[in-house]
Design a protein around this motif. Structure first.
Motif, mmCIF file in Angstrom:
data_model
loop_
_atom_site.group_PDB
_atom_site.id
_atom_site.type_symbol
_atom_site.label_atom_id
_atom_site.label_comp_id
_atom_site.label_asym_id
_atom_site.label_seq_id
_atom_site.Cartn_x
_atom_site.Cartn_y
_atom_site.Cartn_z
ATOM 1 N N ASP A 124 -10.395 42.942 150.449
ATOM 2 C CA ASP A 124 -9.697 42.015 151.352
ATOM 3 C C ASP A 124 -8.474 42.677 151.972
ATOM 4 O O ASP A 124 -8.166 42.462 153.152
ATOM 5 C CB ASP A 124 -9.273 40.755 150.593
ATOM 6 C CG ASP A 124 -10.454 39.871 150.233
ATOM 7 O OD1 ASP A 124 -11.523 40.032 150.857
ATOM 8 O OD2 ASP A 124 -10.321 39.038 149.315
ATOM 9 N N LEU A 125 -7.769 43.478 151.192
ATOM 10 C CA LEU A 125 -6.606 44.183 151.720
ATOM 11 C C LEU A 125 -7.019 45.155 152.822
ATOM 12 O O LEU A 125 -6.333 45.275 153.848
ATOM 13 C CB LEU A 125 -5.904 44.912 150.582
ATOM 14 C CG LEU A 125 -4.573 45.602 150.885
ATOM 15 C CD1 LEU A 125 -3.655 45.523 149.679
ATOM 16 C CD2 LEU A 125 -4.775 47.073 151.254
ATOM 17 N N ILE A 126 -8.140 45.857 152.627
ATOM 18 C CA ILE A 126 -8.626 46.790 153.652
ATOM 19 C C ILE A 126 -8.932 46.047 154.940
ATOM 20 O O ILE A 126 -8.585 46.498 156.045
ATOM 21 C CB ILE A 126 -9.865 47.541 153.132
ATOM 22 C CG1 ILE A 126 -9.496 48.423 151.933
ATOM 23 C CG2 ILE A 126 -10.498 48.376 154.240
ATOM 24 C CD1 ILE A 126 -10.690 49.064 151.259
ATOM 25 N N HIS A 127 -9.568 44.896 154.824
ATOM 26 C CA HIS A 127 -9.937 44.127 156.014
ATOM 27 C C HIS A 127 -8.721 43.494 156.680
ATOM 28 O O HIS A 127 -8.562 43.574 157.908
ATOM 29 C CB HIS A 127 -10.957 43.053 155.626
ATOM 30 C CG HIS A 127 -11.426 42.232 156.781
ATOM 31 N ND1 HIS A 127 -10.760 41.091 157.192
ATOM 32 C CD2 HIS A 127 -12.475 42.378 157.627
ATOM 33 C CE1 HIS A 127 -11.378 40.576 158.232
ATOM 34 N NE2 HIS A 127 -12.420 41.335 158.518
ATOM 35 N N ASP A 128 -7.850 42.892 155.906
ATOM 36 C CA ASP A 128 -6.717 42.167 156.483
ATOM 37 C C ASP A 128 -5.705 43.104 157.119
ATOM 38 O O ASP A 128 -5.078 42.747 158.120
ATOM 39 C CB ASP A 128 -6.034 41.316 155.413
ATOM 40 C CG ASP A 128 -6.954 40.238 154.861
ATOM 41 O OD1 ASP A 128 -7.922 39.881 155.561
ATOM 42 O OD2 ASP A 128 -6.717 39.765 153.731
ATOM 43 N N CYS A 129 -5.519 44.276 156.551
ATOM 44 C CA CYS A 129 -4.551 45.238 157.093
ATOM 45 C C CYS A 129 -5.178 46.219 158.066
ATOM 46 O O CYS A 129 -4.508 47.163 158.511
ATOM 47 C CB CYS A 129 -3.876 45.998 155.946
ATOM 48 S SG CYS A 129 -2.932 44.931 154.829
ATOM 49 N N ASP A 130 -6.448 46.024 158.408
ATOM 50 C CA ASP A 130 -7.140 46.816 159.433
ATOM 51 C C ASP A 130 -7.102 48.310 159.105
ATOM 52 O O ASP A 130 -6.676 49.147 159.908
ATOM 53 C CB ASP A 130 -6.521 46.559 160.806
ATOM 54 C CG ASP A 130 -7.400 47.080 161.941
ATOM 55 O OD1 ASP A 130 -8.603 47.244 161.711
ATOM 56 O OD2 ASP A 130 -6.872 47.327 163.045
ATOM 57 N N LEU A 131 -7.551 48.652 157.893
ATOM 58 C CA LEU A 131 -7.552 50.038 157.452
ATOM 59 C C LEU A 131 -8.922 50.663 157.652
ATOM 60 O O LEU A 131 -9.955 49.991 157.530
ATOM 61 C CB LEU A 131 -7.147 50.127 155.975
ATOM 62 C CG LEU A 131 -5.744 49.613 155.618
ATOM 63 C CD1 LEU A 131 -5.506 49.758 154.128
ATOM 64 C CD2 LEU A 131 -4.673 50.325 156.411
#
Length: 732
Positions: free
Chosen positions: A270-277
């Motif tokens: 979720d962090l990868i998706h939300d922070c656009d990584l």
């Protein structure tokens, strides 16, 4: 070093050797290999032979970097980053590491080196030969520690800023490289399962590995969300968590190298998706595992970047472009990059498949019952059975409706909990508004005097008449006469010459992206994203402009209801929305005007719109006045000693004597005070404040030929303005 150029006369074995060298360079961590007795980077190998290889293979070389548009060497835009878990960096290992880095060829030496598990006992920041070193120590030295080595040829030590949100686990460094800002985040995540002590040294009793890992995820999410979108962001380190392949974010090789994931892998994804990584080390077939222990191997060390939106490459502004042309270019570019999505509306409980199936089943049972009752009037038991099935289907329908509504609410609550964990307050409040909106939004629909329905054109005409009467005045235009006399004695060819233009880039970058803009003009977020392009243009425009553009004077009204169901124009509150670059210039004018206004009002009891003053001071002034008034109205207390030594009056007259006095307060609420303010008063106030002539002339010129634009669906109207000031016109 010169580029290696295999000529077209090479034999087939030589070409195969060259191809193998390219493959070795692709697979090497430093993106290079030894070819013909010397070290060559992958870019150097492919630099001059791409056309011949493309002809031979029938397809272009796999290269993700293009330098044709810049006209400079691609190597000057590259940043070589290496991340490594050293498992403890003792003094001997530290010296060995620096010796190894010094022995590498310059083209193979990394620019930034990220280390995890240094086990250093203290925070450090120093420079050594060739490197600037920043270290962050953990509370328990043997359980963490991160460090960043930055090559000294990149920037000076004073150009490096750093912070450590979680000491020993999260280290953030910011570099300024040739005008670009690079944010580098070094991460060391706690392992999910450990055979060591359950509580880490220096932590509170009962602290588990899962709570420590969640603390790292939360801090990392908060850090990435606060980084400006115009910065280059690199996140790398030992995450102790594998990833799953995600289209356009994580490559397919991540699934082939996956292992048993920890329970919080979903939070990491979720962090990868939300922070656009974007995950870098999982796309090519040469991607390998980063950790191996016995027969177990996994990819738990990752390098992420945040892709930069290349808006600047798509925006081209002419040297003499007008404000309207710039807005058209930015608006069209934004529409190309962010096409509108079709809004289908949110799914509500009655739209669920469960409810639909129950409705169809119920009506099928109803039709069966009715047809059976008509055709089999002699067989009452058959009709009764059909009716029983219908009643059962009806109860099932009602039960499915309740279940669908309950499931919908539970789903919304889960989404809200996820948004709360992610720190996405915007989504959290949007979801909360669905359950309990502060005010029901109703469509604006004015009525006639007798309560009849008005068409859109009639509503626009009613609003036009109301606001034309509101903003028109019969007062003499005294400031216009003053301005005409000034223009006769001085040349106002450059109206913006009195402004300080050096702060335009900072003003653009500090705009709030959530501020509204007219729908047909470029949005605030587009101006922020293109600030590097529009700042020079706006500076040139203000230096050469001979008049104020009309689009800066125009304002588009947004009508907000004062009551629940407004039917009359006076029940609406107008808020002005103006063009963004005009807002920036208004901010420059405010900065120039503020010292004169503050000096003029320094001795006045004015608490609003003043620095170092607030409404608390106004309330305190009122409360002190009330206290003084109550004190004056209190009766005198009989003083025995004063009466004993007083011979001029009797005891009775002294006791009955009372003070005569009091206090009065007047509270005024001026109706439409901002809208009915005469411009002549503005002119008089500017003169009284000793505002310079150039600044005075610019402000008065800005208030000439003002128009407020109204829109009711497809009907529009323009209202000429002769008095009043615009509200909600702050550039921030």
């Amino acid at each position: 070093m010169q580029l290696v150029q295999p000529c077209a006369a090479h034999t087939a074995p030589q070409k195969r050797a060259y191809t193998r060298a390219c493959r070795r360079a692709e697979a090497h961590p430093l993106q290079g290999t030894t070819y013909r007795g010397r070290w060559c980077s992958l870019r150097e190998l492919r630099g001059r032979w791409q056309s011949s290889l493309s002809t031979r293979s029938g397809r272009p070389l796999r290269s993700a970097v293009s330098t044709a548009s810049t006209g400079h060497s691609a190597s000057c835009h590259r940043l070589k980053i290496v991340t490594l878990n050293v498992g403890g960096l003792s003094q001997a290992a530290y010296a060995e590491l620096l010796q190894h880095l010094q022995s590498l060829p310059p083209q193979a030496r990394p620019d930034v080196l990220l280390l995890q598990e240094t086990h250093w006992r203290e925070h450090s920041e120093y420079s050594t030969a060739g490197w600037h070193i920043i270290g962050s120590a953990n509370v328990s030295p043997q359980a963490g520690g991160v460090a960043i080595f930055i090559a000294d040829h990149l920037c000076a030590a004073e150009h490096i800023l750093h912070t450590s949100p979680i000491p020993g686990r999260l280290l953030h460094a910011r570099l300024t490289l040739n005008g670009a800002t690079v944010d580098i985040v070094n991460v060391y995540q706690k392992i999910a399962v450990s055979s060591l002590l359950s509580t880490e040294k220096g932590q509170k009793p009962g602290t588990t590995n899962r709570s420590l890992r969640r603390e790292v995820w939360t801090a990392l999410r908060k850090l990435l969300r606060n980084l400006p979108t115009r910065h280059i962001v690199v996140v790398a380190g030992d995450f102790n968590t594998p990833v799953k392949s995600v289209n356009t974010r994580v490559g397919a090789r991540a699934d082939l190298l996956s292992s048993t994931p920890p329970s919080d892998q979903g939070e990491f994804m979720d962090l990868i998706h939300d922070c656009d990584l974007l995950h870098l080390n999982s796309w090519t077939r040469f991607a390998k595992y980063t950790f191996r222990h016995g027969d177990h191997a996994s990819m738990i060390d990752h390098i992420f970047v945040r892709p930069r939106l290349r808006v600047l490459d798509k925006v081209t502004l002419a040297q003499d472009a007008t404000v309207e042309a710039v807005n058209a270019e930015l608006h069209s570019t934004a529409l190309d990059l962010f096409p509108g999505k079709l809004q289908h509306g949110r799914i509500v409980p009655w739209q669920s498949e469960q409810v639909g199936m129950a409705v169809r089943t119920m009506w099928a049972a109803y039709r069966t019952w009715r047809s059976t009752a008509k055709a089999c009037s002699q067989h009452i038991w058959r009709a009764w059975a059909a009716y029983s099935k219908f009643c059962k289907a009806h109860r099932a329908f009602r039960r499915s409706t309740r279940q669908a509504k309950t499931a919908w609410f539970k789903n919304q609550v889960e989404i809200m909990e996820v948004s709360a964990r992610k720190g996405d307050t915007r989504a959290l409040f949007q979801l909360a508004a669905r359950f309990g909106p502060k005010q029901v939004r109703r469509k604006l629909q004015l009525r006639s005097e007798d309560g009849g329905i008005l068409s859109h054109a009639d509503q626009a005409d009613v609003l036009h008449k109301f606001y034309k009467n509101l903003y028109s005045t019969d007062a003499p235009d005294s400031h216009a006469k003053i301005l005409d006399s000034l223009m006769d004695h001085m040349s106002l060819v450059r109206p913006f010459a009195c402004l300080s233009l050096d702060t335009i880039p900072q003003a653009l970058q500090h705009l709030s992206p959530h501020k509204a803009a007219p729908s047909h003009l470029a949005h605030t977020s587009v101006w922020i994203a293109c600030s590097d392009v529009v700042s020079p243009w706006l500076t040139r425009f203000l230096r050469s402009a001979q008049q104020i553009p009309q689009v800066w004077k125009d304002t588009w009204l947004s009508l907000l209801p004062k009551v629940a169901t407004p039917t009359l124009p006076r029940q609406l509150r107008p808020l002005g929305i103006s063009e963004i670059s005009g807002r920036i210039v208004c901010g420059l004018i405010q900065d120039q005007l503020r010292p004169y206004v503050e000096n003029f009002l320094s001795n006045e009891p004015q608490f609003a719109y003043m620095a170092n003053r607030s409404t608390d001071q106004a309330l305190l002034r009122v409360l002190l006045h009330c206290t003084e008034g109550r004190r004056m109205c209190e009766p005198q207390v009989y003083d025995l000693r004063q009466a004993r030594f007083s011979c001029s009056q009797s005891r009775s007259s002294s006791a009955s004597k009372q003070a005569r006095g009091g206090a009065i307060q007047l509270s005024l609420d001026l109706t439409q005070a901002f809208d009915r303010l005469e411009w002549g008063l503005i002119s008089d106030a500017l003169i009284a404040a000793s505002v310079p002539v150039e600044l005075y002339s610019l402000i008065i010129l800005w208030h000439r030929s003002l128009y407020y634009h109204l829109k009711v669906v497809d009907a529009t109207a323009a209202v000429p303005v002769q008095r009043g000031v615009r509200r909600n016109h702050s550039p921030k």
